[in-house]
Design a protein around this motif. Sequence first.
Motif, PDB file in Angstrom:
ATOM      1  N   MET A   1      -2.906 -16.975  51.892  1.00 45.35           N
ATOM      2  CA  MET A   1      -2.783 -15.699  51.186  1.00 45.35           C
ATOM      3  C   MET A   1      -1.553 -14.924  51.657  1.00 45.35           C
ATOM      4  SD  MET A   1      -4.116 -13.665  48.945  1.00 45.35           S
ATOM      5  CE  MET A   1      -2.998 -12.379  48.445  1.00 45.35           C
ATOM      6  N   GLN A   2      -1.388 -14.870  52.986  1.00 43.32           N
ATOM      7  CA  GLN A   2      -0.263 -14.111  53.532  1.00 43.32           C
ATOM      8  C   GLN A   2       1.070 -14.723  53.116  1.00 43.32           C
ATOM      9  OE1 GLN A   2      -0.017 -14.000  57.820  1.00 43.32           O
ATOM     10  NE2 GLN A   2       1.240 -12.166  57.819  1.00 43.32           N
ATOM     11  N   LEU A   3       1.155 -16.048  53.208  1.00 40.66           N
ATOM     12  CA  LEU A   3       2.413 -16.714  52.852  1.00 40.66           C
ATOM     13  C   LEU A   3       2.749 -16.503  51.381  1.00 40.66           C
ATOM     14  CD1 LEU A   3       4.747 -18.531  53.680  1.00 40.66           C
ATOM     15  CD2 LEU A   3       3.309 -20.525  53.129  1.00 40.66           C
ATOM     16  N   ALA A   4       1.753 -16.645  50.519  1.00 41.38           N
ATOM     17  CA  ALA A   4       1.978 -16.442  49.087  1.00 41.38           C
ATOM     18  C   ALA A   4       2.425 -15.007  48.811  1.00 41.38           C
ATOM     19  CB  ALA A   4       0.698 -16.753  48.315  1.00 41.38           C
ATOM     20  N   ALA A   5       1.771 -14.059  49.479  1.00 39.32           N
ATOM     21  CA  ALA A   5       2.126 -12.646  49.285  1.00 39.32           C
ATOM     22  C   ALA A   5       3.565 -12.382  49.708  1.00 39.32           C
ATOM     23  CB  ALA A   5       1.166 -11.755  50.070  1.00 39.32           C
ATOM     24  N   ILE A   6       3.973 -12.994  50.839  1.00 40.93           N
ATOM     25  CA  ILE A   6       5.342 -12.782  51.326  1.00 40.93           C
ATOM     26  C   ILE A   6       6.356 -13.365  50.343  1.00 40.93           C
ATOM     27  CG2 ILE A   6       6.989 -13.463  53.116  1.00 40.93           C
ATOM     28  CD1 ILE A   6       4.656 -13.310  55.138  1.00 40.93           C
ATOM     29  N   VAL A   7       6.135 -14.581  49.902  1.00 38.73           N
ATOM     30  CA  VAL A   7       7.095 -15.249  49.008  1.00 38.73           C
ATOM     31  C   VAL A   7       7.208 -14.506  47.677  1.00 38.73           C
ATOM     32  CG1 VAL A   7       7.549 -17.350  47.699  1.00 38.73           C
ATOM     33  CG2 VAL A   7       6.779 -17.504  50.077  1.00 38.73           C
ATOM     34  N   ILE A   8       6.054 -14.226  47.065  1.00 32.02           N
ATOM     35  CA  ILE A   8       6.069 -13.552  45.755  1.00 32.02           C
ATOM     36  C   ILE A   8       6.730 -12.182  45.863  1.00 32.02           C
ATOM     37  CG2 ILE A   8       4.599 -12.534  43.972  1.00 32.02           C
ATOM     38  CD1 ILE A   8       2.589 -14.824  44.556  1.00 32.02           C
ATOM     39  N   SER A   9       6.393 -11.448  46.917  1.00 32.44           N
ATOM     40  CA  SER A   9       6.939 -10.089  47.082  1.00 32.44           C
ATOM     41  C   SER A   9       8.447 -10.117  47.282  1.00 32.44           C
ATOM     42  CB  SER A   9       6.274  -9.400  48.272  1.00 32.44           C
ATOM     43  OG  SER A   9       4.900  -9.229  48.052  1.00 32.44           O
ATOM     44  N   LEU A  10       8.926 -11.035  48.142  1.00 30.19           N
ATOM     45  CA  LEU A  10      10.361 -11.073  48.433  1.00 30.19           C
ATOM     46  C   LEU A  10      11.167 -11.535  47.222  1.00 30.19           C
ATOM     47  CD1 LEU A  10      10.449 -12.433  52.107  1.00 30.19           C
ATOM     48  CD2 LEU A  10      10.608 -10.075  51.295  1.00 30.19           C
ATOM     49  N   VAL A  11      10.645 -12.520  46.486  1.00 29.55           N
ATOM     50  CA  VAL A  11      11.348 -12.977  45.276  1.00 29.55           C
ATOM     51  C   VAL A  11      11.422 -11.842  44.247  1.00 29.55           C
ATOM     52  CG1 VAL A  11      11.201 -14.531  43.294  1.00 29.55           C
ATOM     53  CG2 VAL A  11      10.805 -15.414  45.600  1.00 29.55           C
ATOM     54  N   THR A  12      10.287 -11.172  44.045  1.00 26.79           N
ATOM     55  CA  THR A  12      10.261 -10.053  43.088  1.00 26.79           C
ATOM     56  C   THR A  12      11.224  -8.953  43.516  1.00 26.79           C
ATOM     57  OG1 THR A  12       7.927 -10.537  42.688  1.00 26.79           O
ATOM     58  CG2 THR A  12       8.758  -8.418  41.897  1.00 26.79           C
ATOM     59  N   THR A  13      11.262  -8.679  44.816  1.00 27.42           N
ATOM     60  CA  THR A  13      12.136  -7.621  45.339  1.00 27.42           C
ATOM     61  C   THR A  13      13.606  -7.949  45.113  1.00 27.42           C
ATOM     62  OG1 THR A  13      10.513  -7.043  47.037  1.00 27.42           O
ATOM     63  CG2 THR A  13      12.789  -6.344  47.413  1.00 27.42           C
ATOM     64  N   VAL A  14      13.976  -9.180  45.414  1.00 26.08           N
ATOM     65  CA  VAL A  14      15.382  -9.583  45.250  1.00 26.08           C
ATOM     66  C   VAL A  14      15.804  -9.491  43.783  1.00 26.08           C
ATOM     67  CG1 VAL A  14      16.984 -11.536  45.400  1.00 26.08           C
ATOM     68  CG2 VAL A  14      15.453 -11.034  47.305  1.00 26.08           C
ATOM     69  N   ILE A  15      14.961 -10.013  42.893  1.00 23.41           N
ATOM     70  CA  ILE A  15      15.292  -9.989  41.461  1.00 23.41           C
ATOM     71  C   ILE A  15      15.366  -8.549  40.952  1.00 23.41           C
ATOM     72  CG2 ILE A  15      14.453 -10.593  39.152  1.00 23.41           C
ATOM     73  CD1 ILE A  15      13.195 -13.101  40.429  1.00 23.41           C
ATOM     74  N   GLY A  16      14.355  -7.750  41.279  1.00 24.70           N
ATOM     75  CA  GLY A  16      14.319  -6.361  40.799  1.00 24.70           C
ATOM     76  C   GLY A  16      15.486  -5.545  41.311  1.00 24.70           C
ATOM     77  N   THR A  17      15.785  -5.699  42.602  1.00 30.32           N
ATOM     78  CA  THR A  17      16.892  -4.941  43.199  1.00 30.32           C
ATOM     79  C   THR A  17      18.221  -5.323  42.568  1.00 30.32           C
ATOM     80  OG1 THR A  17      15.685  -4.800  45.299  1.00 30.32           O
ATOM     81  CG2 THR A  17      18.056  -4.362  45.364  1.00 30.32           C
ATOM     82  N   ALA A  18      18.430  -6.615  42.400  1.00 29.67           N
ATOM     83  CA  ALA A  18      19.699  -7.079  41.826  1.00 29.67           C
ATOM     84  C   ALA A  18      19.881  -6.591  40.391  1.00 29.67           C
ATOM     85  CB  ALA A  18      19.748  -8.603  41.875  1.00 29.67           C
ATOM     86  N   LEU A  19      18.831  -6.717  39.588  1.00 27.68           N
ATOM     87  CA  LEU A  19      18.946  -6.301  38.187  1.00 27.68           C
ATOM     88  C   LEU A  19      19.110  -4.788  38.055  1.00 27.68           C
ATOM     89  CD1 LEU A  19      16.309  -8.647  36.501  1.00 27.68           C
ATOM     90  CD2 LEU A  19      18.801  -8.760  36.284  1.00 27.68           C
ATOM     91  N   ALA A  20      18.364  -4.020  38.860  1.00 30.60           N
ATOM     92  CA  ALA A  20      18.468  -2.560  38.795  1.00 30.60           C
ATOM     93  C   ALA A  20      19.847  -2.099  39.251  1.00 30.60           C
ATOM     94  CB  ALA A  20      17.377  -1.914  39.642  1.00 30.60           C
ATOM     95  N   ALA A  21      20.371  -2.720  40.302  1.00 31.54           N
ATOM     96  CA  ALA A  21      21.708  -2.360  40.787  1.00 31.54           C
ATOM     97  C   ALA A  21      22.769  -2.683  39.743  1.00 31.54           C
ATOM     98  CB  ALA A  21      22.000  -3.083  42.098  1.00 31.54           C
ATOM     99  N   ARG A  22      22.621  -3.854  39.113  1.00 32.47           N
ATOM    100  CA  ARG A  22      23.573  -4.233  38.062  1.00 32.47           C
ATOM    101  C   ARG A  22      23.517  -3.243  36.896  1.00 32.47           C
ATOM    102  NH1 ARG A  22      22.886  -9.462  34.196  1.00 32.47           N
ATOM    103  NH2 ARG A  22      21.231  -8.076  33.452  1.00 32.47           N
ATOM    104  N   ALA A  23      22.296  -2.835  36.511  1.00 29.80           N
ATOM    105  CA  ALA A  23      22.147  -1.882  35.405  1.00 29.80           C
ATOM    106  C   ALA A  23      22.732  -0.523  35.765  1.00 29.80           C
ATOM    107  CB  ALA A  23      20.671  -1.741  35.036  1.00 29.80           C
ATOM    108  N   ALA A  24      22.532  -0.086  37.015  1.00 33.72           N
ATOM    109  CA  ALA A  24      23.093   1.207  37.446  1.00 33.72           C
ATOM    110  C   ALA A  24      24.618   1.193  37.337  1.00 33.72           C
ATOM    111  CB  ALA A  24      22.657   1.512  38.879  1.00 33.72           C
ATOM    112  N   ALA A  25      25.219   0.086  37.765  1.00 32.30           N
ATOM    113  CA  ALA A  25      26.681  -0.035  37.659  1.00 32.30           C
ATOM    114  C   ALA A  25      27.118  -0.051  36.195  1.00 32.30           C
ATOM    115  CB  ALA A  25      27.138  -1.315  38.363  1.00 32.30           C
ATOM    116  N   TYR A  26      26.320  -0.690  35.354  1.00 32.50           N
ATOM    117  CA  TYR A  26      26.648  -0.757  33.924  1.00 32.50           C
ATOM    118  C   TYR A  26      26.543   0.623  33.280  1.00 32.50           C
ATOM    119  CZ  TYR A  26      26.646  -2.381  29.080  1.00 32.50           C
ATOM    120  OH  TYR A  26      26.946  -2.569  27.759  1.00 32.50           O
ATOM    121  N   ILE A  27      25.500   1.372  33.629  1.00 31.83           N
ATOM    122  CA  ILE A  27      25.354   2.737  33.095  1.00 31.83           C
ATOM    123  C   ILE A  27      26.573   3.573  33.475  1.00 31.83           C
ATOM    124  CG2 ILE A  27      24.024   4.879  33.290  1.00 31.83           C
ATOM    125  CD1 ILE A  27      21.511   3.099  33.619  1.00 31.83           C
ATOM    126  N   TYR A  28      27.019   3.432  34.718  1.00 35.35           N
ATOM    127  CA  TYR A  28      28.208   4.163  35.170  1.00 35.35           C
ATOM    128  C   TYR A  28      29.416   3.813  34.297  1.00 35.35           C
ATOM    129  CZ  TYR A  28      32.112   5.602  38.130  1.00 35.35           C
ATOM    130  OH  TYR A  28      33.271   6.163  38.599  1.00 35.35           O
TER     131      TYR A  28
END
Length: 736
Positions: A1-28
């Motif tokens: 359970m812990q390992l799955a939670a870590i992997v899923i959370s970190l993958v989601t975080t990396v994808i979300g952060t990258a896309l949101a940062a890219r969109a913020a730069a695009y809005i600018y």
Amino acid sequence: MQLAAIVISLVTTVIGTALAARAAAYIYKVVKTGAPDSTRTANPVQRTKTVAVEFLGHTRMNKWGVVGVAHWFVAVGFFTLVSTLVTAFGQLFDAEWVIPVIGHWLPFEIFTELVGTLTTLGIATLMVIRLLSLPGRAGRKSRFAGSIAWQAFYVEYTILGIGLCIMILRGLEGALAGVESYEAAYLVSYPLVVAFRGLAHGTLENLIYLFAMLKICISFAWATTIGINPSMGVAWHRFLAFFNIYFKREEDGGVALGALRPMTSGGQPIDFEDPADDANFGVSQVEHFAWKGILDFSTCTECGRCQSQCPAWNTGKPLSPKLLIMSLREHAFAKAPYLLAGGGKDAEGNEIGTPEQLANVPAAALAEAERPLIGTAEENGVIDPDVLWSCTTCGACVEQCPVDIEHIDHIVDMRRYQVMIESSFPTEAGTMLKNLENKGNPWGMATKARLDWVKELKKETGIEVPVIGEDIDPAEVEYLYWVGCAGALEDRAKKTTKAFAELLHTAGVKFAILGKEETCSGDSPRRLGNEFLFQMLGAQNVETLNAALEDAPTKRIVATCPHCFNTIANEYPQLGGHFEVIHHTQLLQHLIDEGKLLPVNPVEGLITYHDPCYLGRHNKVYSPPREIMDKVPGLRQQEMHRHKERGFCCGAGGARMWMEERIGKRINTERVDEALSLNPDIVSTACPFCLVMLSDSVNGKKNEGAAKEHLKVVDVAQLLLDSVKALPAEPEPVEA
């Protein structure tokens, strides 16, 4: 359970952060496609204070009662509860992990409990309000009509999900820590602690891994969603609003009302005596808006407060300020790839981008670039002409917008191009413009007619009104009375003019008028979009006023027309005319306070007051007219439902006075219907435009039998005169 939670959370975080940062730069980048504007950065300290006050005080939102309070907790929780997200990341690796130093600090834990709970309750409240006001139930009456529903619900369910995860995690943390009795640290979540207390230690840890993962995944799924949708204003506003408020027109926090901004091209004011060959007169392409305009469009949260207050939308017309801003936003983002590649059109409509620059631009963006900014559905226009010309510039949208969007400036900028370059505007307005050019007044009456009311007043009362420079020396004048076109030439408005002059005479005020030297202030042509005519009329008036008041101790002007009052006070400084200007209700209130006017004769009846938009919202003058009526014996005041900041327009502003209403219900009829619901004896106002519009509707209602025959529409000055004037002496009884 812990390992799955870590992997899923970190993958989601990396994808979300990258896309949101890219969109913020695009809005600018998209915002930067707008024209330069160097007026938005002065006084950074004051601007920062304005942002702090508006955000922490929620000064706009709190005008909406429970909605404002609920939103405050949601907004504050969004930023302050980031600490719980940090905790969730730590809990993925150690279920008992807390933030060092402050993690078990009691004030921090109480804060987390309270804000977490109130944020959850706040978003639940907002969701209920939205569900009760769905467009499917309320139709056009719903302020959410036209908003992108899935985006709003997604954001709300996201916040609700995060709030529930926070509270469940607090309960699990307490159970894992072995909390046996009520503690302040678990101020709200203690019942959950009790519910989880009997679970095994391993089960509690696994549940913490699970809900920490859910919290992180919900948060970064949201980041992913907004990263894919950079025009998702309902989400991005929580970041962009700070910038939009910081760069607002009025650095002191005031709304973008009163004066219109000077007409600019490339960020510089246009010199109308010698304009540049490549100057843009108004806005014909979305990139001609200043960058602050593009930021405005991007920040719109689609809350619909502007729409709910708009007189055009409320009377069945196609204009919704919200939908207009949304249309401009979607167009700007759809066209952005073309603009960012170097595309664009010159004044003749020729493409300035090279084939090489435009080679990789998506076909959809190229097609969007061909759409006319103003055009009918058949022309594939972004904004329909009926939308553009329905606006009364009343300011209700600007007053209510919680993120400081400057709707009127954008609407007038689009009108300017239509009028000055395309010569495309409602035909009736053309008559008004011709009359102003030829005769200096909208009716095309002879200049000498401006003095007819003076002759009438002398015949009726014996009072002589002096013309400055002819009958009285400027040094003797306390106030120059700016009569205005309506006040001098329109029969109903002339009654106000004569009443005010008689009151000034009674109070012993030394005043004078310009007489035939006065011409239109330029309010209507400017708001129609004819900036050139405004500049011409304004420059002429500034020169006349400066000459007339050159020897006066103070350049003090009083006006009975709020449109003239606003123009002379707030817009003539752009033309070099700096005067001290007050409205006649302000002066009358002052004279009553000084005891120079004594309202003694009763004026019986129930009265309701209509706030003129250009006196109220645009210039924040609400009290003087009401205080005058308070002093008149016999009057019983009752407010209409929509009054003061939320007052409803009469329909005459924005040059609509000179245009026909062919769509939906007449705005003045809507306003009179609201007044008639109170069954008044008198409807009062303090504006000649409002007086005409309300009188027209009341007379129509009388003809239909829907209004009392004795109902009258009058200016506050007329009421005061009736009370101040000595009653005729009763004849002595004749002895038999």
